[in-house]
Scaffold this motif. Structure first.
Motif, PDB file in Angstrom:
ATOM      1  N   ALA A 192      16.616  37.482  17.783  1.00 47.69           N
ATOM      2  CA  ALA A 192      15.778  36.380  18.248  1.00 47.69           C
ATOM      3  C   ALA A 192      14.367  36.900  18.485  1.00 47.69           C
ATOM      4  CB  ALA A 192      16.338  35.782  19.535  1.00 47.69           C
ATOM      5  N   VAL A 193      13.383  36.128  18.082  1.00 45.44           N
ATOM      6  CA  VAL A 193      11.977  36.496  18.297  1.00 45.44           C
ATOM      7  C   VAL A 193      11.407  35.602  19.392  1.00 45.44           C
ATOM      8  CG1 VAL A 193       9.691  36.700  17.258  1.00 45.44           C
ATOM      9  CG2 VAL A 193      11.738  37.226  15.899  1.00 45.44           C
ATOM     10  N   ALA A 194      10.982  36.214  20.480  1.00 45.25           N
ATOM     11  CA  ALA A 194      10.424  35.447  21.598  1.00 45.25           C
ATOM     12  C   ALA A 194       9.054  34.893  21.240  1.00 45.25           C
ATOM     13  CB  ALA A 194      10.316  36.333  22.834  1.00 45.25           C
ATOM     14  N   GLY A 195       8.756  33.733  21.803  1.00 41.18           N
ATOM     15  CA  GLY A 195       7.426  33.178  21.657  1.00 41.18           C
ATOM     16  C   GLY A 195       6.425  33.942  22.508  1.00 41.18           C
ATOM     17  N   LEU A 196       5.174  33.765  22.199  1.00 43.47           N
ATOM     18  CA  LEU A 196       4.110  34.431  22.957  1.00 43.47           C
ATOM     19  C   LEU A 196       3.630  33.579  24.121  1.00 43.47           C
ATOM     20  CD1 LEU A 196       1.949  36.702  23.264  1.00 43.47           C
ATOM     21  CD2 LEU A 196       0.525  35.362  21.691  1.00 43.47           C
ATOM     22  N   ASN A 197       3.384  32.317  23.874  1.00 42.36           N
ATOM     23  CA  ASN A 197       2.814  31.419  24.870  1.00 42.36           C
ATOM     24  C   ASN A 197       3.902  30.640  25.609  1.00 42.36           C
ATOM     25  OD1 ASN A 197      -0.131  31.746  24.267  1.00 42.36           O
ATOM     26  ND2 ASN A 197       0.548  31.054  22.246  1.00 42.36           N
ATOM     27  N   PRO A 198       3.578  30.067  26.773  1.00 45.42           N
ATOM     28  CA  PRO A 198       4.563  29.237  27.470  1.00 45.42           C
ATOM     29  C   PRO A 198       5.091  28.138  26.550  1.00 45.42           C
ATOM     30  CG  PRO A 198       2.655  29.630  28.865  1.00 45.42           C
ATOM     31  CD  PRO A 198       2.301  30.143  27.509  1.00 45.42           C
ATOM     32  N   HIS A 199       6.424  28.019  26.506  1.00 41.18           N
ATOM     33  CA  HIS A 199       7.081  27.001  25.683  1.00 41.18           C
ATOM     34  C   HIS A 199       6.658  27.088  24.221  1.00 41.18           C
ATOM     35  CE1 HIS A 199       7.152  24.452  29.642  1.00 41.18           C
ATOM     36  NE2 HIS A 199       7.850  25.588  29.735  1.00 41.18           N
ATOM     37  N   GLN A 222      13.590  35.427   7.221  1.00 42.98           N
ATOM     38  CA  GLN A 222      14.795  34.680   6.845  1.00 42.98           C
ATOM     39  C   GLN A 222      14.949  34.648   5.328  1.00 42.98           C
ATOM     40  OE1 GLN A 222      13.907  31.026   8.865  1.00 42.98           O
ATOM     41  NE2 GLN A 222      15.039  31.591  10.724  1.00 42.98           N
ATOM     42  N   GLN A 223      13.834  34.481   4.619  1.00 44.95           N
ATOM     43  CA  GLN A 223      13.878  34.489   3.161  1.00 44.95           C
ATOM     44  C   GLN A 223      14.335  35.841   2.622  1.00 44.95           C
ATOM     45  OE1 GLN A 223      13.227  31.916   0.959  1.00 44.95           O
ATOM     46  NE2 GLN A 223      13.175  30.608   2.777  1.00 44.95           N
ATOM     47  N   GLU A 224      14.070  36.908   3.379  1.00 45.46           N
ATOM     48  CA  GLU A 224      14.513  38.244   2.978  1.00 45.46           C
ATOM     49  C   GLU A 224      15.981  38.486   3.293  1.00 45.46           C
ATOM     50  OE1 GLU A 224      12.010  41.350   4.518  1.00 45.46           O
ATOM     51  OE2 GLU A 224      10.184  40.179   4.191  1.00 45.46           O
ATOM     52  N   GLY A 225      16.609  37.580   4.033  1.00 48.69           N
ATOM     53  CA  GLY A 225      18.032  37.707   4.318  1.00 48.69           C
ATOM     54  C   GLY A 225      18.380  38.142   5.723  1.00 48.69           C
ATOM     55  N   TYR A 226      17.384  38.294   6.580  1.00 48.56           N
ATOM     56  CA  TYR A 226      17.669  38.687   7.958  1.00 48.56           C
ATOM     57  C   TYR A 226      18.182  37.490   8.759  1.00 48.56           C
ATOM     58  CZ  TYR A 226      15.127  43.014   7.050  1.00 48.56           C
ATOM     59  OH  TYR A 226      14.730  44.215   6.540  1.00 48.56           O
ATOM     60  N   THR A 227      19.135  37.756   9.658  1.00 51.83           N
ATOM     61  CA  THR A 227      19.621  36.728  10.563  1.00 51.83           C
ATOM     62  C   THR A 227      18.718  36.728  11.788  1.00 51.83           C
ATOM     63  OG1 THR A 227      21.887  37.059   9.785  1.00 51.83           O
ATOM     64  CG2 THR A 227      21.625  35.889  11.866  1.00 51.83           C
ATOM     65  N   VAL A 228      17.663  35.955  11.709  1.00 49.40           N
ATOM     66  CA  VAL A 228      16.630  35.971  12.736  1.00 49.40           C
ATOM     67  C   VAL A 228      16.204  34.545  13.036  1.00 49.40           C
ATOM     68  CG1 VAL A 228      14.853  36.361  10.973  1.00 49.40           C
ATOM     69  CG2 VAL A 228      14.345  36.884  13.353  1.00 49.40           C
ATOM     70  N   GLN A 229      15.940  34.263  14.305  1.00 48.53           N
ATOM     71  CA  GLN A 229      15.464  32.958  14.745  1.00 48.53           C
ATOM     72  C   GLN A 229      14.211  33.129  15.591  1.00 48.53           C
ATOM     73  OE1 GLN A 229      18.369  30.291  16.559  1.00 48.53           O
ATOM     74  NE2 GLN A 229      20.046  31.492  15.698  1.00 48.53           N
ATOM     75  N   GLY A 230      13.364  32.113  15.590  1.00 51.77           N
ATOM     76  CA  GLY A 230      12.187  32.150  16.444  1.00 51.77           C
ATOM     77  C   GLY A 230      11.026  31.380  15.865  1.00 51.77           C
ATOM     78  N   PRO A 231       9.974  31.221  16.636  1.00 57.85           N
ATOM     79  CA  PRO A 231       9.883  31.695  18.020  1.00 57.85           C
ATOM     80  C   PRO A 231      10.743  30.864  18.962  1.00 57.85           C
ATOM     81  CG  PRO A 231       7.957  30.394  17.479  1.00 57.85           C
ATOM     82  CD  PRO A 231       8.739  30.519  16.209  1.00 57.85           C
ATOM     83  N   ILE A 232      11.338  31.536  19.945  1.00 54.00           N
ATOM     84  CA  ILE A 232      12.130  30.887  20.983  1.00 54.00           C
ATOM     85  C   ILE A 232      11.435  31.152  22.313  1.00 54.00           C
ATOM     86  CG2 ILE A 232      14.370  30.752  22.133  1.00 54.00           C
ATOM     87  CD1 ILE A 232      15.634  31.833  19.564  1.00 54.00           C
ATOM     88  N   SER A 233      11.289  30.126  23.109  1.00 58.57           N
ATOM     89  CA  SER A 233      10.576  30.258  24.370  1.00 58.57           C
ATOM     90  C   SER A 233      11.130  31.406  25.198  1.00 58.57           C
ATOM     91  CB  SER A 233      10.653  28.952  25.160  1.00 58.57           C
ATOM     92  OG  SER A 233       9.921  29.066  26.365  1.00 58.57           O
ATOM     93  N   ALA A 234      10.234  32.238  25.716  1.00 59.76           N
ATOM     94  CA  ALA A 234      10.657  33.425  26.461  1.00 59.76           C
ATOM     95  C   ALA A 234      11.391  33.085  27.746  1.00 59.76           C
ATOM     96  CB  ALA A 234       9.449  34.300  26.769  1.00 59.76           C
ATOM     97  N   ASP A 235      11.240  31.869  28.256  1.00 61.66           N
ATOM     98  CA  ASP A 235      11.932  31.527  29.497  1.00 61.66           C
ATOM     99  C   ASP A 235      13.400  31.186  29.280  1.00 61.66           C
ATOM    100  OD1 ASP A 235      11.681  29.016  28.369  1.00 61.66           O
ATOM    101  OD2 ASP A 235      10.476  28.168  29.990  1.00 61.66           O
ATOM    102  N   THR A 236      13.857  31.164  28.019  1.00 61.80           N
ATOM    103  CA  THR A 236      15.282  30.921  27.738  1.00 61.80           C
ATOM    104  C   THR A 236      15.912  31.971  26.835  1.00 61.80           C
ATOM    105  OG1 THR A 236      14.772  29.496  25.836  1.00 61.80           O
ATOM    106  CG2 THR A 236      15.012  28.421  27.993  1.00 61.80           C
TER     107      THR A 236
END
Length: 319
Positions: A192-199, A222-236
């Motif tokens: 998971a990749v955290a977001g930088l800014n609030p929300h 993701q196009q390269e095949g990595y199982t990665v999501q984001g940005p996801i809010s850092a507070d969750t």
């Protein structure tokens, strides 16, 4: 050994005393024998030390010695001599790995002020190791039982950290974390990749870096095949990872990743350096000058770093 004015020698001897005889035979210390002997006496550890090149026996802990610099070293105090000693220990450890005499470096804490007083202008162990090995870049990963984070940037100001949030750096960070987890036997790591800014910026209301930089970087990965999501809010995102949804969180800057990991696993979090031609783990605490050389320091964190290093040395297998 780290900074000899800090708790490094003490926690090393505590950790050695808790090891099995086989583990002690597999452990090479870097420092100077008189300091280790003094620390062993402080913690009532029945340990004997001998020079590595003298082929010490089974009941003697091997030491790759460094020459102590001139100048006073006072317990619990910053000094150029202590900073230079810490630097020489790291340089000697790199030499041992490059010569095939050791597989993984485990570092006790150093003090950055002492390091700088010695005219060794590094931001800490990771930057020093990168310079000593000629590595173009490196990454800090904090590993605990339920939450691990890897950082896009670490020891820079918050303003500079924001500038370092680029598509290229995010991609490099994800790839380094993915490769490390695979080396430990984690198949198809979930990142998971955290977001930088609030929300994550709320659509640009609180900043546009999340949509302009982070989301395109994640899409490309993701196009390269990595199982990665984001940005996801850092507070969750850290809560979700702690609950088992992700194997690793990419934090955008130092405190974003350090605070949650230290909150849940302060005593057992291991600092791991990635992207270097040498493998290295470390304690995730400082020199604790306020309690140094008083027989009060706890070696739990160092023992965790040593266990992680043994796992790396065995190609990911627990030991």
């Amino acid at each position: 050994m780290g900074d000899p004015a800090g708790i490094g020698p003490e926690i090393i001897c505590r950790a050695l005393a808790a090891m099995t005889p086989e583990q002690r035979r597999e452990t090479l210390l870097v420092g100077d024998i008189p300091t280790f002997e003094r620390a062993a006496g402080l913690v009532d550890a029945s340990l004997r030390f001998g020079e590595l090149d003298d082929a010490p026996g089974d009941d003697v802990v091997a030491v790759a010695s460094i020459a102590r610099p001139a100048g006073p070293i006072i317990d619990g105090r910053v000094s150029a001599a202590a900073g230079e000693t810490a630097f020489r220990c790291v340089a000697r450890a790199v030499e041992c790995v490059q010569a095939g005499r050791a597989g993984v470096i485990v570092t006790a804490p150093l003090n950055k002020a002492a390091l700088h007083a010695a005219q060794r202008f590094y931001d800490g162990h990771t930057g020093m190791l990168a310079a000593l090995t000629g590595a173009p870049s490196s990454f800090m990963l904090l590993a605990s039982a339920t939450l691990s984070t890897i950082h896009v940037s670490t020891h820079v100001s918050l303003a500079e950290a924001i500038e370092r949030v680029t598509e290229a750096r995010i991609a490099e960070t994800v790839r380094a974390g993915h490769a490390h987890l695979e080396s430990l036997g984690v198949a198809n790591p979930r990142i998971a990749v955290a977001g930088l800014n609030p929300h994550c910026g709320e659509g640009g209301i609180f900043g546009d870096q999340d949509e302009r930089i982070i989301r395109p970087a994640v899409s490309a990965l993701q196009q390269e095949g990595y199982t990665v999501q984001g940005p996801i809010s850092a507070d969750t995102v850290f809560y979700r990872a702690h609950r088992g949804e992700f194997d690793l969180v990419v934090a955008q800057y130092h405190d974003q990743g350090h605070i949650p990991v230290k909150l849940i696993a302060f005593d057992t979090t291991v600092n791991v350096s990635l992207g270097l031609p040498v493998q290295r783990t470390s304690v995730d605490h400082g020199t604790a000058f306020d309690i140094a050389w008083q027989g009060r320091a706890d070696a739990t964190n160092l023992s965790a770093a040593l266990a992680y290093a043994r796992r790396l040395a065995r190609g990911g297998r627990h030991a």
